[in-house]
Design a protein around this motif. Structure first.
Motif, short mmCIF file in Angstrom:
data_model
loop_
_atom_site.label_atom_id
_atom_site.label_comp_id
_atom_site.label_asym_id
_atom_site.label_seq_id
_atom_site.Cartn_x
_atom_site.Cartn_y
_atom_site.Cartn_z
N ASP A 178 8.28 -6.74 10.91
CA ASP A 178 8.10 -6.94 12.56
C ASP A 178 6.63 -6.80 13.08
O ASP A 178 6.12 -7.54 13.76
N GLY A 179 6.09 -5.88 12.44
CA GLY A 179 4.44 -5.48 12.64
C GLY A 179 3.87 -6.73 12.09
O GLY A 179 2.82 -7.10 12.76
N LEU A 180 4.03 -7.13 10.84
CA LEU A 180 3.31 -7.99 10.21
C LEU A 180 3.47 -9.43 10.85
O LEU A 180 2.62 -10.45 10.74
N ASN A 181 4.88 -9.68 11.19
CA ASN A 181 5.24 -11.11 11.73
C ASN A 181 4.37 -11.15 13.26
O ASN A 181 3.76 -12.34 13.80
N ALA A 182 4.02 -9.78 13.99
CA ALA A 182 3.57 -9.77 15.14
C ALA A 182 1.91 -10.32 15.13
O ALA A 182 1.45 -10.68 16.19
N ILE A 183 1.53 -10.20 14.05
CA ILE A 183 -0.10 -10.58 13.92
C ILE A 183 -0.02 -11.62 13.07
O ILE A 183 -1.34 -12.30 12.77
N GLY A 184 0.82 -12.37 12.61
CA GLY A 184 1.06 -13.54 12.06
C GLY A 184 0.74 -13.61 10.48
O GLY A 184 0.44 -14.97 9.96
N VAL A 185 1.11 -12.60 9.90
CA VAL A 185 0.79 -12.61 8.48
C VAL A 185 2.12 -12.58 7.78
O VAL A 185 2.19 -12.44 6.46
N GLY A 186 3.22 -12.64 8.36
CA GLY A 186 4.69 -12.43 7.74
C GLY A 186 5.00 -13.35 6.80
O GLY A 186 5.60 -13.12 5.84
N ALA A 187 4.28 -14.67 6.95
CA ALA A 187 4.75 -15.88 5.96
C ALA A 187 3.87 -15.42 4.60
O ALA A 187 4.50 -16.14 3.85
N TYR A 188 2.98 -14.60 4.68
CA TYR A 188 1.98 -14.53 3.45
C TYR A 188 2.57 -13.22 2.57
O TYR A 188 2.26 -13.14 1.45
N PHE A 189 2.95 -12.28 3.58
CA PHE A 189 3.27 -10.99 2.97
C PHE A 189 4.66 -10.56 3.36
O PHE A 189 4.84 -9.92 4.63
N ASN A 190 5.63 -10.92 2.63
CA ASN A 190 7.04 -10.59 3.11
C ASN A 190 7.55 -9.27 2.60
O ASN A 190 7.83 -9.29 1.35
N THR A 191 7.70 -8.27 3.64
CA THR A 191 8.21 -6.92 3.26
C THR A 191 9.46 -6.91 2.77
O THR A 191 9.84 -6.25 2.15
N MET A 192 10.27 -7.87 3.23
CA MET A 192 11.52 -7.83 2.63
C MET A 192 12.04 -8.52 1.34
O MET A 192 13.15 -8.40 0.86
N ASP A 193 10.72 -8.92 0.91
CA ASP A 193 10.92 -9.54 -0.55
C ASP A 193 10.67 -8.56 -1.53
O ASP A 193 9.43 -8.16 -1.90
N PHE A 194 11.70 -7.81 -2.16
CA PHE A 194 11.37 -7.01 -3.14
C PHE A 194 10.74 -7.33 -4.39
O PHE A 194 9.55 -6.64 -4.69
N GLY A 195 10.97 -8.44 -5.01
CA GLY A 195 9.93 -9.00 -6.17
C GLY A 195 8.41 -9.22 -5.79
O GLY A 195 7.54 -8.73 -6.56
N GLN A 196 8.18 -9.75 -4.55
CA GLN A 196 6.81 -9.83 -4.03
C GLN A 196 6.21 -8.43 -3.99
O GLN A 196 5.04 -8.24 -4.32
N MET A 197 7.14 -7.57 -3.19
CA MET A 197 6.14 -6.30 -3.12
C MET A 197 6.27 -5.33 -4.33
O MET A 197 5.30 -4.83 -4.75
N LEU A 198 6.91 -5.64 -5.35
CA LEU A 198 6.79 -5.01 -6.45
C LEU A 198 5.75 -5.46 -7.42
O LEU A 198 4.86 -4.75 -7.80
N ILE A 199 5.25 -6.84 -7.41
CA ILE A 199 4.26 -7.32 -7.99
C ILE A 199 2.91 -6.76 -7.39
O ILE A 199 1.93 -6.39 -8.00
N TRP A 200 2.92 -6.77 -6.01
CA TRP A 200 1.76 -6.46 -5.25
C TRP A 200 1.69 -4.87 -5.62
O TRP A 200 0.37 -4.44 -5.95
N HIS A 201 2.47 -4.20 -5.58
CA HIS A 201 2.49 -2.48 -6.12
C HIS A 201 1.98 -2.47 -7.20
O HIS A 201 1.33 -1.39 -7.51
N VAL A 202 2.56 -2.99 -8.33
CA VAL A 202 2.40 -2.70 -9.83
C VAL A 202 1.07 -3.37 -10.29
O VAL A 202 0.43 -2.72 -10.79
N ALA A 203 0.68 -4.53 -9.94
CA ALA A 203 -0.26 -5.30 -10.71
C ALA A 203 -1.34 -5.45 -9.77
O ALA A 203 -2.54 -5.34 -10.37
N LEU A 204 -1.29 -5.96 -8.66
CA LEU A 204 -2.53 -6.55 -7.85
C LEU A 204 -3.02 -5.33 -7.27
O LEU A 204 -4.55 -5.17 -7.57
N LEU A 205 -2.49 -4.52 -6.09
CA LEU A 205 -3.30 -3.50 -5.60
C LEU A 205 -3.84 -2.55 -6.34
O LEU A 205 -4.93 -1.93 -5.99
#
Length: 242
Positions: free
Chosen positions: A162-189
């Motif tokens: 809800d917070g990320l959608n409010a600032i307009g970045v929800g389409a690029y950073f989807n916190t409900m997508d487990f696979g995307q968040m896992l890659i961000w947490h393990v590989a990129l960040l």
């Protein structure tokens, strides 16, 4: 007004012992001029580094290395390993508490350096990289909460969405997508944070550890001390008569 100490003791740059042509020779000369070995890996430090306030930088680095080590084990074993293994639960708990200590030590380190005006002596970029490291670490910690695969992570994911959608970045950073968040947490960040931390440490070595601020009124205090000493050495006439 507070006097600022702008200089500290640094070793003299070491010239390149074997000048050579080409881009490799130029790069080597640049490295020797910018970061000589005795400055990159010093065996002595100024006396003021013995103060406890300088400990939090090393504590932050130690906690960060623990986070990276335990996180690597968790990544190799898989996201669900700690749910079904006592060893995995221990490693996950160690990872969690090292993150807690890492953020705590970094926050204390940042606050302490703020009140020490750590950007003095051409150290502005050192300060900036430290602030960026704190922000990137907080974002990395958020993705860590999102990959726990429990009710806590689900609640955090919906609130963050809800917070990320409010600032307009929800389409690029989807916190409900487990696979995307896992890659961000393990590989990129973690890679981003590691690069910033290494750059921060190199800048500390380049510019030296920031010295403490001079105590306000130290000159008056030293003057009064000198006056007291002269008074004791040469008593006044009234004291002699008494």
């Amino acid at each position: 007004m507070t006097d600022l100490i702008e200089t500290t003791t640094l070793p003299e740059p070491t010239p390149d012992p074997e000048p050579a042509g080409g881009w490799t020779g130029a790069l080597r000369r640049r490295i020797f001029e910018t970061m000589p070995p005795e400055q990159l890996l010093p065996d002595t430090q100024p006396a003021y580094v013995a103060s406890w306030i300088y400990v939090f930088g090393v504590l932050t680095l130690t906690a960060f290395l623990t986070v990276v080590g335990t996180g690597t084990v968790l990544a190799l074993k898989g996201a669900a390993w700690w749910h079904v293994s006592e060893t995995g639960h221990f490693v996950n708990s160690l990872h969690l508490w090292s993150v807690e200590l890492f953020m705590t030590f970094m926050s204390v380190h940042l606050i302490a350096k703020f009140f020490m005006a750590a950007w003095r002596g051409k150290r502005a970029l050192t300060w900036i990289t430290g602030v960026i490291a704190l922000g990137a670490s907080a974002f990395t910690a958020l993705t860590g909460y999102l990959v726990q695969q429990n009710f806590d992570s689900q609640w955090v994911a919906t609130q963050a969405k809800d917070g990320l959608n409010a600032i307009g970045v929800g389409a690029y950073f989807n916190t409900m997508d487990f696979g995307q968040m896992l890659i961000w947490h393990v590989a990129l960040l973690p890679l981003v944070v590691s690069v910033i931390v290494v750059l921060h440490i190199l800048l500390v070595r380049r510019r030296g550890v920031v010295p403490p601020l001079a105590v306000w009124g130290a000159g008056d205090a030293s003057a009064s001390t000198s006056a007291s000493a002269s008074t004791l050495a040469e008593p006044s006439a009234s004291e002699v008569e008494a």
